[in-house]
Design a protein around this motif. Structure first.
Motif, PDB file in Angstrom:
ATOM      1  N   LYS A  10       6.559 -46.136  41.878  1.00  0.00           N
ATOM      2  CA  LYS A  10       5.510 -47.134  41.609  1.00  0.00           C
ATOM      3  C   LYS A  10       6.013 -48.237  40.691  1.00  0.00           C
ATOM      4  N   MET A  11       6.779 -47.861  39.689  1.00  0.00           N
ATOM      5  CA  MET A  11       7.355 -48.874  38.790  1.00  0.00           C
ATOM      6  C   MET A  11       8.332 -49.769  39.552  1.00  0.00           C
ATOM      7  N   ALA A  12       9.133 -49.172  40.427  1.00  0.00           N
ATOM      8  CA  ALA A  12      10.086 -49.955  41.216  1.00  0.00           C
ATOM      9  C   ALA A  12       9.350 -50.979  42.067  1.00  0.00           C
ATOM     10  N   ARG A  13       8.264 -50.554  42.680  1.00  0.00           N
ATOM     11  CA  ARG A  13       7.489 -51.478  43.521  1.00  0.00           C
ATOM     12  C   ARG A  13       6.900 -52.620  42.695  1.00  0.00           C
ATOM     13  N   ILE A  14       6.435 -52.302  41.505  1.00  0.00           N
ATOM     14  CA  ILE A  14       5.876 -53.351  40.630  1.00  0.00           C
ATOM     15  C   ILE A  14       6.959 -54.365  40.273  1.00  0.00           C
ATOM     16  N   TYR A  15       8.116 -53.868  39.821  1.00  0.00           N
ATOM     17  CA  TYR A  15       9.204 -54.786  39.482  1.00  0.00           C
ATOM     18  C   TYR A  15       9.652 -55.592  40.694  1.00  0.00           C
ATOM     19  N   ASP A  17       7.787 -56.451  43.262  1.00  0.00           N
ATOM     20  CA  ASP A  17       6.752 -57.459  43.529  1.00  0.00           C
ATOM     21  C   ASP A  17       6.889 -58.672  42.617  1.00  0.00           C
ATOM     22  N   TYR A  18       7.340 -58.434  41.385  1.00  0.00           N
ATOM     23  CA  TYR A  18       7.501 -59.524  40.427  1.00  0.00           C
ATOM     24  C   TYR A  18       8.930 -60.058  40.390  1.00  0.00           C
ATOM     25  N   VAL A  19       9.708 -59.719  41.407  1.00  0.00           N
ATOM     26  CA  VAL A  19      11.070 -60.206  41.603  1.00  0.00           C
ATOM     27  C   VAL A  19      11.938 -59.933  40.374  1.00  0.00           C
ATOM     28  N   GLU A  20      11.771 -58.769  39.817  1.00  0.00           N
ATOM     29  CA  GLU A  20      12.626 -58.286  38.733  1.00  0.00           C
ATOM     30  C   GLU A  20      13.579 -57.268  39.365  1.00  0.00           C
TER      31      GLU A  20
END
Length: 171
Positions: A10-15, A17-20
């Protein structure tokens, strides 16, 4: 370990999504590691497939190709024909995105073959139809209109079978 894997995913997907990119990769790697420790080849295959897509969308073809192969290997080790089909289909989309149409077509073919001996149900008909439609799109891009039409006719047949199966279940 499965819970840790899900949290990192989930954290990977968030990052992502924010192009991090770097933090996303770190969390994807942790998610793969925890799913591996839990002997969860289903989660491992899907996480590797998502990583492959992330690299494909950044046109890092070598990394995407390697992750596609790892996702397929993990799916095959699970013995789950639906997961194997998903892994091939996901790889095909990544190959198509990066312009490797021949490998995309090969993966779409393998996605259909992976579920060809599985007892048939509406979901499988739908999976086959989608893979045939996607393969037809690639064939059309490559200029082979006749083959694209042939693949679309197969997709239509499986869409009809999906509807018939759903009607039979509804009763």
């Amino acid at each position: 370990n499965n819970l840790k894997s899900q949290a990192h995913l989930k954290m990977a997907r968030i990052y992502d999504d924010y192009v991090e990119f770097e933090p996303a990769v770190e969390h994807y790697q942790d998610a793969v590691a925890y799913s591996g420790e839990a002997n969860n080849s289903v989660a491992q295959s899907k996480i590797l497939g998502e990583m492959a897509s992330m690299f494909a969308h950044r046109f890092d073809v070598d990394s995407s190709d390697m992750l596609n192969l790892l996702s397929i290997e993990s799916a095959q080790s699970s013995g789950d024909s639906r997961l194997i089909s998903w892994a091939y289909s996901n790889a095909a989309k990544n190959y198509e995105y990066t312009g490797n149409n021949f490998d995309a077509l090969d993966c779409y073919k393998n996605a259909v073959l992976a579920i060809s001996t599985t007892p048939e149900d509406a979901d499988l008909f739908e999976m086959r139809a989608k893979n045939y439609e996607d393969a037809a799109s690639v064939m059309d891009k490559m200029g082979n209109v006749a083959k694209a039409e042939n693949l679309l006719s197969k997709a239509r047949l499986y869409r009809q079978r999906t509807k018939l199966e759903q009607m039979a279940l509804a009763g």
